[in-house]
Design a protein around this motif. Structure first.
Motif, short mmCIF file in Angstrom:
data_model
loop_
_atom_site.label_atom_id
_atom_site.label_comp_id
_atom_site.label_asym_id
_atom_site.label_seq_id
_atom_site.Cartn_x
_atom_site.Cartn_y
_atom_site.Cartn_z
N UNK A 63 -16.84 -12.68 -44.84
CA UNK A 63 -18.41 -12.44 -45.28
C UNK A 63 -19.05 -12.64 -43.80
N UNK A 64 -19.44 -13.55 -43.51
CA UNK A 64 -20.38 -13.99 -42.87
C UNK A 64 -20.24 -13.12 -41.17
N UNK A 65 -19.37 -13.66 -41.37
CA UNK A 65 -18.08 -13.00 -39.34
C UNK A 65 -18.59 -11.27 -39.94
N UNK A 66 -18.23 -10.91 -41.11
CA UNK A 66 -18.41 -9.86 -40.86
C UNK A 66 -20.06 -9.00 -41.32
N UNK A 67 -20.84 -10.30 -41.39
CA UNK A 67 -21.89 -9.55 -41.12
C UNK A 67 -22.98 -9.81 -39.65
N UNK A 68 -21.64 -10.83 -39.43
CA UNK A 68 -22.84 -10.45 -38.11
C UNK A 68 -21.93 -9.85 -36.94
N UNK A 69 -21.17 -9.36 -36.90
CA UNK A 69 -20.56 -8.07 -35.90
C UNK A 69 -21.49 -6.51 -36.75
N UNK A 70 -21.73 -6.60 -38.01
CA UNK A 70 -22.23 -5.76 -38.36
C UNK A 70 -23.69 -5.91 -38.04
N UNK A 71 -24.34 -6.39 -37.93
CA UNK A 71 -26.21 -7.15 -36.57
C UNK A 71 -25.87 -6.62 -35.22
#
Length: 265
Positions: A63-71
Motif C-alpha cells: 500500500x505504501x509503495x502504491x501511495x508513493x507511486x501515485x504521488x
C-alpha cells in the motif's frame, strides 16, 4: 513538456475514493493509477489481514509503495487501513477522506470478500462475512457518499461486480448472492440519486489475472477467450476511469460486462 508537468496541467480537482487497493497487482491499484492519470486525487483503503489470509498473499509495504507511486504521478494521495466489515467503517472512511483531501465526487466500491463455499460447506458465518463487505459496506459507503454530496452534478458511484447474472458460479454461493445484491443496488440507487447529480454503475471485469491464477486456470480461460488472452487489471481500470469522467454523464443504472467476450458455455 515533461510527463509530470502534463499531469499537473490537467489536474481535475476531483477526489476519488477507491476501496480494496491493497495489492499493487490488483484491480483496485490499477483503478487508482487510471484515475491518477486523469489528474484525480486518490484516497484508497486496504486491509492487509484479508490478503495475507488468501493464497496470493501480500507484501506489507505494497500500500505504501502504491501511495508513493501515485504521488509521483503528480496527484495527492492518502490511504487508510480499515476493516470495512465493521458496521461504522463507512463513516470512518469518508470522515478521513474529508479531513485529509476534501469532499470526494467519485466512489469506487472495489473491496470484496470471496471464499469458495458450495452448498455442502456453506455456513452462516461465511455468508455473514461476505455480506458485511460485499453488501453492507458497499451500500453504506454509497448512501453516505450521496448524503454528503453537494456539488449538484458530476458525482460518480462505480461498483465492481462479477457477472453472476450471466451464468452460475458453482462453489461460490455466498459470493454470487452478495454480488447479485450489488447489481440490484446499482439499479435502484441510480434512480434515487440522479436528481442530485450522481450516476451509479457497475463493472464486471470478468476473469482477471491479478496474480491468483495457476497455469491450469490460465489455460482453461484462454480457451474461452475470443481475443486469445486473459483479462488484465488495466482493462477494468480503463472502463472505471471512463465511467468516472464527464463523458459518461448520461450513463447510469448499468452493469457493464468488460470481459473480452468471455464465453461461459
Amino acid at each position: 513538456m515533461t510527463a509530470h508537468k502534463q499531469l499537473f496541467e490537467k489536474k481535475s480537482n476531483k477526489i476519488a475514493v477507491i476501496t480494496g487497493a491493497s495489492r499493487t497487482q490488483g484491480i483496485g491499484a490499477a483503478i487508482c493509477r487510471a484515475l491518477a492519470q486523469d489528474g484525480v486525487d486518490i484516497f484508497f483503503t486496504y486491509w492487509s489481514k484479508y490478503d495475507q489470509s488468501m493464497p496470493w498473499g501480500i507484501d506489507l509495504d505494497e500500500p505504501r509503495l502504491l501511495q508513493g507511486e501515485l504521488r509521483h504521478r503528480g496527484v495527492r494521495c492518502e490511504c487508510l487501513e480499515v476493516d470495512l466489515s465493521a458496521p461504522d467503517a463507512y463513516l470512518t472512511v469518508l470522515d478521513e477522506v474529508n479531513r485529509k483531501l476534501g469532499d470526494p465526487s467519485i466512489l469506487v466500491n472495489n473491496a470484496c470478500f470471496s471464499t469458495n463455499d458450495g452448498y455442502s460447506v456453506l455456513d452462516s458465518t461465511s455468508l455473514d462475512n461476505h455480506y458485511a463487505i460485499n453488501v453492507r459496506a458497499t451500500t453504506m459507503l454509497s448512501v453516505e457518499f450521496a448524503r454528503r454530496f453537494s456539488k449538484g452534478s458530476g458525482g460518480r458511484i462505480i461498483n465492481l461486480t462479477s457477472g453472476q447474472a450471466k451464468g452460475p458460479m458453482p462453489g461460490e454461493i455466498a459470493y454470487a448472492a452478495t454480488k447479485g445484491a450489488v447489481e440490484a443496488l446499482t439499479l435502484t440507487l441510480s434512480a434515487e440519486v440522479a436528481p442530485i447529480g450522481i450516476t451509479v454503475n457497475a463493472v464486471n471485469p470478468g476473469p482477471t489475472d491479478t496474480g491468483w491464477m495457476s497455469e491450469e486456470i490460465k489455460q482453461y480461460l484462454l480457451k474461452k477467450s475470443p481475443f486469445g488472452r486473459i483479462g488484465l487489471p488495466e482493462d477494468a481500470a480503463r472502463l472505471v476511469a471512463f465511467l468516472a469522467s464527464e463523458e459518461a454523464a448520461w450513463i447510469t443504472g448499468q452493469v457493464i460486462h468488460s470481459e473480452g467476450g468471455y464465453m461461459r458455455s
